[in-house]
Motif scaffolding. Structure first.
Motif: not given
Ligand code: MG
Length: 381
Positions: A101-105, A119-126, A150-154, A193-202
């Motif tokens: 997840r390179p777009f961590l802000t 413990a804290v996690v960031p989450g988004l609605p579907l 998502q991560t980061p989780q604390r 953060d919707a921009g904090n995407v995980k790069l998995t596929t091409p």
């Protein structure tokens, strides 16, 4: 004191390529450096444990003395555990983040760091409808009750360390919070953060490249007279011919047009600006060497998206040489051959080119220049 564990131990098999995912270049920069820099720049982060594929520690070198590189394990859980064991203290908090997840802000880090919680996690609605698949067919889940995490989780270091010690290895734990949940510890949810995407596929990777880059188009045109006794060289490929282009260098018009296109796309003048005509330093120079020098000027986050070239030559016919020329051009630019097109045509016996007095080459190319970086350095004359 808060340290961060940055997990970059994945092999990235779903992305293909021989390089571990964490070191793959995104916008011309190794992936792990994106989140690493954001973490190191945050005032609350004292240091980062960088977890890398075992044996590849040297590939993930950092010259920042707040970074410690440790080898990871076979799967995510053992990699994170290796990171926890490398923490300098067993008190305080730890952030755990995926390098994928390179777009961590900094704003997201602030949100994850803010609550007073174990413990804290960031989450988004579907937004997509979610269905469960099973033997009885599909079943629609209540989207409003679900959250994507998502991560980061604390975590408190003591809590996550205990979770790794006490939770059985077969407990389903696709993320770190799942282990803490298994202990019965309450996990606090903050806005992701919707921009904090995980790069998995091409496709993820391609979208990330597009997000990073600004596109610049360049064109180049070069014409040389043909004279007896000169070699006919196109992108370093030699075409058998009793005549070839005159010129200070090897006279390779395709490579010269390509250099002009690169310089044009970055508004740095033309080939004569960089390599003045008549300068003895370039007499007899290989044009591919001039291309390499030009690329060094563009050094940094500049990548070639594609090249389309046309060569105009009455004779000899270039058809049988095009595949070799294309391969040479692709290699000289470090891009896949699928991104390079080389076409040839005659001048249909019209004008000077048609009378076999000269050769011309035209190149159009598209560059991706990473957004937010300074413009390429202007050439000195
Ligand atoms: Mg030329």
């Amino acid at each position: 004191m808060t340290w961060a564990i940055l997990v970059a131990a994945g092999r990235g098999t779903r992305l293909g390529g021989g390089v571990p995912k964490g070191r793959r270049l995104l916008g011309g920069r190794p992936l792990y450096l994106f989140a690493l820099q954001t973490l190191l720049c945050h005032r609350a982060v004292a240091g980062v444990i960088l977890v890398v594929p075992p044996g590849d520690e040297a590939g993930f070198a950092s010259d920042d003395d707040r970074v410690r590189t440790v080898p990871g394990g076979e799967e995510r859980r053992s990699s994170v555990l290796a990171g926890i064991r490398a923490l300098p203290a067993s008190d305080g908090d730890v952030l755990i983040h995926d390098a994928a997840r390179p777009f961590l802000t900094p704003a997201l880090l602030d949100r994850v760091l803010a609550p007073d919680a174990e413990a804290v996690v960031p989450g988004l609605p579907l937004t997509d409808t979610v269905k469960e698949t099973g033997a009885a067919g599909l079943r629609t889940l209540e989207r409003e009750r679900l959250v994507r995490v998502q991560t980061p989780q604390r975590f408190r270091v003591s809590t996550i360390a205990r979770a790794h010690r006490e939770v059985a290895a077969d407990v389903y734990a696709p993320d770190d919070a799942a282990l803490v949940e298994a202990l019965g510890v309450e996990v606090k949810l903050v806005a992701g953060d919707a921009g904090n995407v995980k790069l998995t596929t091409p496709v993820d990777w391609q979208l990330a490249e597009e997000r990073l880059g600004e596109l610049r188009v360049g064109t180049g045109l070069d014409i040389h007279p043909l004279v007896a006794g000169r070699p006919l060289i196109l992108a370093g490929h030699i075409v058998a011919s009793d005549r070839g282009p005159a010129g200070d260098s090897d006279g390779d018009p395709l490579t010269h047009a390509l250099i002009d296109a690169l310089l044009g796309a970055t508004a740095q003048g033309d080939i004569g600006t960089l390599f003045p005509p008549g300068d003895p330093a370039y007499r007899g120079a290989r044009s591919l060497e001039l291309l390499a020098q030009t690329r060094l000027r563009l050094a940094g986050p500049v990548t070639v998206v594609n090249v389309d070239a046309t060569i105009v030559l009455q004779s000899p016919r270039l058809g049988p040489h095009l595949a070799a020329i294309r391969a040479r051009l692709a290699a000289a630019l470090d891009v896949a051959p699928e991104r390079v097109s080389v076409k040839a045509k005659t001048a249909d016996h019209l004008g000077a080119l048609g009378r076999e007095e000269g050769i011309a080459a035209q190149v159009t190319l598209l560059l991706r220049v990473q957004a937010g970086t300074q413009a390429p350095q202007a050439p000195h004359r």
